[in-house]
Design a protein around this motif. Structure first.
Motif, mmCIF file in Angstrom:
data_model
loop_
_atom_site.group_PDB
_atom_site.id
_atom_site.type_symbol
_atom_site.label_atom_id
_atom_site.label_comp_id
_atom_site.label_asym_id
_atom_site.label_seq_id
_atom_site.Cartn_x
_atom_site.Cartn_y
_atom_site.Cartn_z
ATOM 1 N N LEU A 26 0.850 -1.178 0.000
ATOM 2 C CA LEU A 26 0.000 0.000 0.000
ATOM 3 C C LEU A 26 0.891 1.235 0.000
ATOM 4 N N SER A 27 0.382 2.286 -0.620
ATOM 5 C CA SER A 27 1.192 3.502 -0.682
ATOM 6 C C SER A 27 1.155 4.161 0.679
ATOM 7 N N GLN A 99 -6.500 -5.494 -1.712
ATOM 8 C CA GLN A 99 -6.785 -6.466 -2.773
ATOM 9 C C GLN A 99 -6.571 -5.842 -4.150
ATOM 10 N N GLU A 100 -7.039 -4.599 -4.304
ATOM 11 C CA GLU A 100 -6.838 -3.892 -5.583
ATOM 12 C C GLU A 100 -5.357 -3.818 -5.924
ATOM 13 N N GLU A 101 -4.574 -3.440 -4.931
ATOM 14 C CA GLU A 101 -3.141 -3.309 -5.155
ATOM 15 C C GLU A 101 -2.511 -4.664 -5.461
ATOM 16 N N TYR A 102 -2.900 -5.642 -4.663
ATOM 17 C CA TYR A 102 -2.328 -6.976 -4.815
ATOM 18 C C TYR A 102 -2.615 -7.535 -6.203
ATOM 19 N N GLU A 103 -3.834 -7.283 -6.684
ATOM 20 C CA GLU A 103 -4.236 -7.858 -7.977
ATOM 21 C C GLU A 103 -3.624 -7.119 -9.171
ATOM 22 N N HIS A 106 -0.893 -9.810 -9.135
ATOM 23 C CA HIS A 106 -1.257 -11.212 -8.888
ATOM 24 C C HIS A 106 -2.649 -11.467 -9.453
ATOM 25 N N THR A 107 -3.009 -12.725 -9.505
ATOM 26 C CA THR A 107 -4.347 -13.093 -9.979
ATOM 27 C C THR A 107 -5.342 -13.112 -8.824
ATOM 28 N N ARG A 108 -6.617 -13.107 -9.200
ATOM 29 C CA ARG A 108 -7.688 -13.244 -8.206
ATOM 30 C C ARG A 108 -7.536 -14.539 -7.413
ATOM 31 N N GLU A 109 -7.149 -15.610 -8.108
ATOM 32 C CA GLU A 109 -6.981 -16.905 -7.425
ATOM 33 C C GLU A 109 -5.914 -16.804 -6.339
ATOM 34 N N GLU A 110 -4.832 -16.109 -6.653
ATOM 35 C CA GLU A 110 -3.765 -15.963 -5.656
ATOM 36 C C GLU A 110 -4.262 -15.170 -4.450
ATOM 37 N N TRP A 111 -5.057 -14.138 -4.739
ATOM 38 C CA TRP A 111 -5.609 -13.363 -3.619
ATOM 39 C C TRP A 111 -6.501 -14.235 -2.750
ATOM 40 N N MET A 112 -7.385 -15.014 -3.399
ATOM 41 C CA MET A 112 -8.319 -15.845 -2.643
ATOM 42 C C MET A 112 -7.576 -16.874 -1.796
ATOM 43 N N GLU A 113 -6.453 -17.342 -2.334
ATOM 44 C CA GLU A 113 -5.680 -18.334 -1.609
ATOM 45 C C GLU A 113 -5.133 -17.765 -0.297
ATOM 46 N N ILE A 114 -4.696 -16.521 -0.333
ATOM 47 C CA ILE A 114 -4.108 -15.972 0.889
ATOM 48 C C ILE A 114 -5.139 -15.315 1.789
ATOM 49 N N SER A 115 -6.201 -14.740 1.233
ATOM 50 C CA SER A 115 -7.130 -13.978 2.078
ATOM 51 C C SER A 115 -8.421 -14.737 2.374
ATOM 52 N N ARG A 116 -8.772 -15.661 1.495
ATOM 53 C CA ARG A 116 -10.012 -16.449 1.619
ATOM 54 C C ARG A 116 -11.264 -15.592 1.502
ATOM 55 N N LYS A 117 -11.110 -14.348 1.101
ATOM 56 C CA LYS A 117 -12.308 -13.520 0.949
ATOM 57 C C LYS A 117 -12.088 -12.497 -0.163
#
Ligand code: ZN
Ligand code: ZN
Length: 121
Positions: A26-27, A99-103, A106-117
């Motif tokens: 995050l900035s 999530q916006e920054e992470y994506e 990264h892919t949505r799948e990768e986000w879901m894997e780490i955050s589960r939401k």
């Protein structure tokens, strides 16, 4: 020789102490509260605490490894009405921005894997 040449040879000390942990994606920077800046356009330097964006068992380590953390003033972290630990809307706002920054990288799948939401819907 320029008068700066002596300085160039000096290795910065802090490099040795640096851990492998990623910087926040995050900035945000230590000494500036992410939510003061985001919500109130207040970029003043102040005391800040590190907030790990993912929570729950094992999630703190993932936050650390992925740089999913933000610097927050105590009011926005723990004590005030807009504190992420008091206010679910605020917590989810920070998650959503993360999530916006992470994506971006990264892919949505990768986000879901780490955050589960998924916070973006
Ligand atoms: Zn703040
Ligand atoms: Zn926290």
């Amino acid at each position: 020789m320029s008068e700066n040449s002596g300085l160039m040879l000096q290795k910065p000390q802090w490099k040795k102490k640096r851990k492998r942990h990623k910087k926040s994606i995050l900035s945000t920077a230590k000494g500036t509260c992410f939510l003061c800046a985001r919500l109130h356009n207040d970029f003043r330097q102040k005391y800040t605490e590190e907030h790990h964006i993912l929570f729950g068992s094992g999630q703190r380590d993932i936050s650390e490894a992925e740089g999913l953390k933000a610097y927050l003033c105590p009011d926005h972290h723990r004590t005030g009405p807009e504190a992420v630990h008091n206010n679910q809307d605020m917590r989810e706002l920070v998650c959503r921005i993360a999530q916006e920054e992470y994506e971006k990288t990264h892919t949505r799948e990768e986000w879901m894997e780490i955050s589960r939401k998924n916070y973006l819907e």
